[in-house]
Motif scaffolding. Structure first.
Motif, PDB file in Angstrom:
ATOM      1  N   ASP A 157      16.876  22.687  31.988  1.00 14.94           N
ATOM      2  CA  ASP A 157      16.812  23.613  33.121  1.00 14.94           C
ATOM      3  C   ASP A 157      17.004  25.060  32.663  1.00 14.94           C
ATOM      4  OD1 ASP A 157      16.355  21.536  34.840  1.00 14.94           O
ATOM      5  OD2 ASP A 157      18.395  21.475  35.655  1.00 14.94           O
ATOM      6  N   ALA A 158      17.956  25.281  31.734  1.00 15.76           N
ATOM      7  CA  ALA A 158      18.209  26.640  31.230  1.00 15.76           C
ATOM      8  C   ALA A 158      17.001  27.161  30.457  1.00 15.76           C
ATOM      9  CB  ALA A 158      19.452  26.656  30.351  1.00 15.76           C
ATOM     10  N   ILE A 159      16.404  26.303  29.618  1.00 17.13           N
ATOM     11  CA  ILE A 159      15.250  26.730  28.822  1.00 17.13           C
ATOM     12  C   ILE A 159      14.064  27.041  29.730  1.00 17.13           C
ATOM     13  CG2 ILE A 159      13.583  25.971  27.081  1.00 17.13           C
ATOM     14  CD1 ILE A 159      15.877  24.353  25.801  1.00 17.13           C
ATOM     15  N   ALA A 218      16.091  32.008  26.079  1.00 19.71           N
ATOM     16  CA  ALA A 218      16.777  31.282  27.150  1.00 19.71           C
ATOM     17  C   ALA A 218      18.230  31.012  26.793  1.00 19.71           C
ATOM     18  CB  ALA A 218      16.049  29.970  27.430  1.00 19.71           C
ATOM     19  N   ILE A 219      18.470  30.534  25.581  1.00 18.30           N
ATOM     20  CA  ILE A 219      19.838  30.196  25.181  1.00 18.30           C
ATOM     21  C   ILE A 219      20.684  31.459  25.073  1.00 18.30           C
ATOM     22  CG2 ILE A 219      21.230  29.218  23.310  1.00 18.30           C
ATOM     23  CD1 ILE A 219      18.969  27.179  22.881  1.00 18.30           C
ATOM     24  N   ARG A 220      20.106  32.549  24.557  1.00 22.93           N
ATOM     25  CA  ARG A 220      20.841  33.809  24.487  1.00 22.93           C
ATOM     26  C   ARG A 220      21.244  34.294  25.873  1.00 22.93           C
ATOM     27  NH1 ARG A 220      17.053  38.073  24.154  1.00 22.93           N
ATOM     28  NH2 ARG A 220      17.780  38.684  26.232  1.00 22.93           N
ATOM     29  N   ILE A 221      20.320  34.239  26.828  1.00 27.73           N
ATOM     30  CA  ILE A 221      20.624  34.676  28.189  1.00 27.73           C
ATOM     31  C   ILE A 221      21.725  33.814  28.795  1.00 27.73           C
ATOM     32  CG2 ILE A 221      19.689  34.758  30.542  1.00 27.73           C
ATOM     33  CD1 ILE A 221      17.028  35.646  29.312  1.00 27.73           C
ATOM     34  N   ALA A 222      21.650  32.508  28.580  1.00 24.86           N
ATOM     35  CA  ALA A 222      22.658  31.601  29.134  1.00 24.86           C
ATOM     36  C   ALA A 222      24.023  31.834  28.500  1.00 24.86           C
ATOM     37  CB  ALA A 222      22.212  30.157  28.934  1.00 24.86           C
ATOM     38  N   VAL A 223      24.060  31.986  27.186  1.00 28.74           N
ATOM     39  CA  VAL A 223      25.335  32.173  26.473  1.00 28.74           C
ATOM     40  C   VAL A 223      26.036  33.442  26.937  1.00 28.74           C
ATOM     41  CG1 VAL A 223      26.300  32.752  24.204  1.00 28.74           C
ATOM     42  CG2 VAL A 223      24.745  30.811  24.439  1.00 28.74           C
ATOM     43  N   ASN A 224      25.276  34.490  27.174  1.00 29.73           N
ATOM     44  CA  ASN A 224      25.860  35.787  27.538  1.00 29.73           C
ATOM     45  C   ASN A 224      25.886  36.052  29.043  1.00 29.73           C
ATOM     46  OD1 ASN A 224      26.342  37.196  24.834  1.00 29.73           O
ATOM     47  ND2 ASN A 224      24.236  36.473  24.617  1.00 29.73           N
ATOM     48  N   GLY A 225      25.353  35.113  29.833  1.00 31.27           N
ATOM     49  CA  GLY A 225      25.337  35.308  31.279  1.00 31.27           C
ATOM     50  C   GLY A 225      24.612  36.574  31.684  1.00 31.27           C
TER      51      GLY A 225
END
Length: 319
Positions: A157-159, A218-225
């Motif tokens: 979903d995050a990706i 995607a993972i960078r955006i999720a990790v950093n909110g």
């Protein structure tokens, strides 16, 4: 001795043309970075102006301080812009230096060139580094630890949501399989997991991005909110503008730009939701400047490739 990396501020002339600085200007830079925009704006500002630069990244703050530290008009605050509005140091600085609000607020969103080009930060698959991706390496989960907390569904979903990647589900399964097998420690490991789903062409065709690009984003955006409180932060920024003051926001991908565009349009009294034909009265506290946004010139895009996807949106407070 700390070396200041070469940094080319994106849409610099456009920012200077649109952030109008009166005498004794009060300027807030929500994403100070290496201080490229700050340096140019301070060169335009008079001796009575004051500039507050905010950044969560300790390395960026240190380099900006080295670049600009001799300018006593500048103050630097360690904070993420999402958390700024209730920060006691910010509130104290504003009460002392800008009690009537800011004349100009700038936000240059996304990951910086410094972060991308430092393998130890783990933002890019170009050079191998630890799977980190945190903008503030002293707080929060690293990318690897964040992935370890995900299920197939939540990672997919995050990706899909943050990377707009159609192959999100098989990519998520490949990443978690690599994690379970002890093959997910570095940026190259993450890229290799993606390549098992979308093979990387031996000679990448011109105009085609690497298959791992969307997943890394995607993972960078999720990790950093990065998108979690963007709209609320823009609203807060507007509330700290004095009438006639301007907000300038530079985004680098469609997800950011969509949030910026919709937030500014809503604050300008323009309804973008479902049922647009219905009569809707919205408060109008902004005037949009260049309603479609500003893209880099062909010359800038050619000279500075990271600028190609950038878009600048500007709005002025009217009440």
């Amino acid at each position: 001795m700390m070396t200041i990396p070469v940094h080319v501020p994106v849409l610099l002339q456009e920012v200077l043309d649109n952030l109008l600085l009166p005498p004794a200007a009060r300027i807030l830079d929500l994403t100070l970075g290496l201080g490229g925009h700050a340096e140019a704006l301070l060169a335009r500002a008079d001796a009575d102006s004051r500039y507050l630069g905010v950044d969560r990244d300790p390395e960026a703050r240190a380099l900006a301080a080295k670049r600009l530290g001799s300018d006593d008009r500048l103050s630097i605050l360690a904070c993420a812009y999402e958390d700024l509005w209730e920060d006691p140091q910010f509130l104290a600085w504003k009460a002392a230096q800008a009690p009537e609000g800011f004349d100009a607020i700038l936000a240059d969103l996304g990951v910086s060139t410094l972060q991308l080009r430092t393998p130890e930060r783990g933002f890019s698959f170009r050079d191998e580094g630890p799977l980190d991706m945190r903008m503030d390496p002293d707080h929060g989960l690293s990318a690897r630890d964040w992935i370890a907390e995900q299920t197939d569904e939540s990672l997919a979903d995050a990706i899909y949501q943050y990377g707009e990647e159609r192959a999100s589900r098989p990519i998520a399964r490949a990443i978690l399989r690599a994690l379970q097998e002890g093959r997910l420690e570095t940026t190259h490991d993450l890229a290799k997991a993606v390549y098992t789903v979308i093979p990387r062409e031996p000679a990448k065709r011109k105009g085609h991005s690497d298959p791992a690009t969307r997943t890394f984003q995607a993972i960078r955006i999720a990790v950093n909110g990065e998108l979690d409180r963007l709209s609320a932060s823009l609203e807060a920024a507007v509330s700290h503008l004095r009438p006639g003051g301007r907000l300038a926001v530079i985004s680098f991908h469609s997800l950011e730009d969509r949030i910026v565009k919709q937030t500014l349009r809503r604050l300008a009294g323009i309804y973008d939701g479902p049922g647009r034909t219905a009569p809707v009265q919205l408060p109008k506290i902004l005037k949009l400047i260049h309603a479609g946004g500003i893209a880099p010139s062909e010359a800038e895009a050619a000279a500075n490739p990271p600028s190609r996807s950038a878009r600048l949106r500007v709005a002025e407070r009217i009440s």
